[in-house]
Design an enzyme around this catalytic site. Sequence first.
Site, short mmCIF file in Angstrom:
data_model
loop_
_atom_site.label_atom_id
_atom_site.label_comp_id
_atom_site.label_asym_id
_atom_site.label_seq_id
_atom_site.Cartn_x
_atom_site.Cartn_y
_atom_site.Cartn_z
N LYS A 77 11.29 56.98 8.68
CA LYS A 77 12.25 57.71 8.22
C LYS A 77 12.13 57.82 6.82
CE LYS A 77 16.11 57.19 11.06
NZ LYS A 77 16.68 55.84 11.33
N MET A 119 19.52 47.78 1.78
CA MET A 119 19.14 49.14 1.35
C MET A 119 19.97 49.41 -0.07
SD MET A 119 19.58 51.12 5.10
CE MET A 119 21.10 50.21 5.49
N ASP A 135 10.20 51.29 14.19
CA ASP A 135 10.58 51.69 12.90
C ASP A 135 9.35 51.26 11.84
OD1 ASP A 135 12.63 53.01 13.71
OD2 ASP A 135 14.10 51.30 12.91
N1 SAH Z 1 17.77 45.81 10.89
C1 SAH Z 1 17.46 45.32 9.75
C2 SAH Z 1 17.90 46.10 8.31
C3 SAH Z 1 17.63 47.55 8.34
S1 SAH Z 1 18.32 48.40 6.76
C4 SAH Z 1 17.68 43.85 9.49
O1 SAH Z 1 18.57 43.17 10.22
O2 SAH Z 1 17.13 43.08 8.72
C5 SAH Z 1 16.70 48.30 5.81
C6 SAH Z 1 16.96 47.25 4.76
O3 SAH Z 1 16.79 45.86 5.17
C7 SAH Z 1 16.04 47.34 3.28
O4 SAH Z 1 16.44 48.18 2.82
C8 SAH Z 1 15.96 45.84 3.03
O5 SAH Z 1 17.59 45.93 2.35
C9 SAH Z 1 16.36 44.89 4.10
N2 SAH Z 1 15.06 44.44 4.46
C10 SAH Z 1 14.27 44.49 5.66
N3 SAH Z 1 13.10 44.04 5.75
C11 SAH Z 1 13.25 43.12 4.40
C12 SAH Z 1 12.51 42.12 3.83
N4 SAH Z 1 11.16 41.85 4.36
N5 SAH Z 1 12.63 41.79 2.84
C13 SAH Z 1 13.73 42.02 2.00
N6 SAH Z 1 14.74 43.05 2.56
C14 SAH Z 1 14.32 43.44 3.80
#
Ligand code: SAH
Length: 509
Positions: free
Chosen positions: A62, A177, A40
């Site tokens: 995406k 998100m 991803d």
């Molecule tokens: N499966 C992922 C989340 C996917 S949705 C998890 O468990 O973390 C994607 C969202 O995750 C982003 O919009 C943000 O809100 C958060 N996110 C992912 N990586 C991040 C990071 N390094 N710092 C802050 N937020 C993050």
Amino acid sequence: MKAENKKGKVYLVGAGPGKSDLITLRGLELLKQADCVIYDKLVNLALLRYAKANAELIATPKRTGGESFTQQQINKLLIEKASEHNTIVRLKGGDPYIFGRGTEEAKWLADNGIDFEVVPGVTAAIAASAYAGIAITDRDFSSQVAFITGHEAQGKQQSSIDWGNLSHFSGTLCFYMAMENFDFIIEQLTSKGMSPDTPAAVIADATLATQRTVKATLATIANVCKSENIGPPAIIVIGATAKGDSRLEWLTKQPLFSKTIVITRDAEGNAELADKIVDKMGLAIELPVTKLKPLTDSTAFLKTLSEIKSYDWVIFTSATGVEQVFDVLSKLNKDARVFGSAKIAAIGTATASKLAKFGIRADFVPTTFTSRILAKELIETAQLRGRKVLLLRSKLASDELPDMLAKARAVVENVPVYTQEKNLCDLKQFSEMLAQKRVDWIVFASPFSATCFFEQVPVEFVKSSNAKIASIGPVTTKQLAELGLQVSLEPAEHTINGLLSSIEQIEAR
Ligand code: SAH
């Protein structure tokens, strides 16, 4: 999908939140074994280097809005690849089941009779909590946590988010998100009864050198983010714990945290150094301004190798030299025994530890890691008059060492085992950052890399920036001075580790 087509197993692996080593051991093991990796957008690309050289790597970004590489296409791809490969790793940011559509993929695999396994990962909110000093649970402030998607609300007729309940939630709310819908979320919470004075924080790029945290109240946080230019990926934390506690802020106290360090060795050297910088939470910009060229297929070298036992001393002046020599030995099905009883000298600790990797304990390492001190101290320590001394070095190394040894009446043979050539690199990101005064350090580990760098970057451009120059040792410093640059740092220990610790010490002040 017919059952007879079924072949591979799909592993839905959580890659962790950002920093590549926050993946689990199980995840990493599977990544190393995978025949195919489907990853991803938020996955740290540094993880892909663990994949096998012949693994098929497929990106499935995406676009926001979600309609580009559609979930349907990804699902189809999973089936297709499961029929082609044995081990398929579906690598997803954070944890696969936290808002990552991992559940949809797992159900789809189950429906299609494909074996799968799920490897959990550190989810972004948990990581943000640890790295930003905002503990999302705290026995004094918050005994419950909610993970909420902030994306869901957009355009959906009937929200499945219970805003009424959330606005009275007495724990910590963590929104994923949510940056695009920030105003809407705040409006929902406050209109349903949450106090506008409730502490709120946003953590962007959690666990990376670019991590940024802002803290405010529900009423002001969105504007603070706008004025501070905080964008996705970010986690919004709302609740009493979002105030944070300065005692929990360990990351910002790391001396290299968020420092941008430009490194100018060859690709392999840069990769090694970048790891060390990232480990200390700095940002490494890799500019491979030189390219390594082995010279170990030369007749001179091969002849020397066959006679190596006849030397009294063999001297290595770089870890790269050691690597090149042992590379050839291994290709020739030979090992450290070719050195016989020849004594072996290393210019410094990095060279000595590289030798140790191949089972050789250096007989001599000087107190200061320069060619001159090596020659001086070896002459003082060992009886070199009439002795055969072999130098296995870079072709670009200076004559000082062989000259000094020859003066002490040693019979010196100087055989280049590699050289460096100029390598043109893509300077776009570097130039932009330098122009914006966002480069903290430019590091040089050899005079030749200084030459090659400044053949591609105007000296005046660097001088007009606020970047400081670090040089590994006196020869490199001299070269930089000749190019018209002032060196801010030359470590007492002339090794990459010495260089990095000196930068850390200066930044810690
Ligand atoms: N499966 C992922 C989340 C996917 S949705 C998890 O468990 O973390 C994607 C969202 O995750 C982003 O919009 C943000 O809100 C958060 N996110 C992912 N990586 C991040 C990071 N390094 N710092 C802050 N937020 C993050």
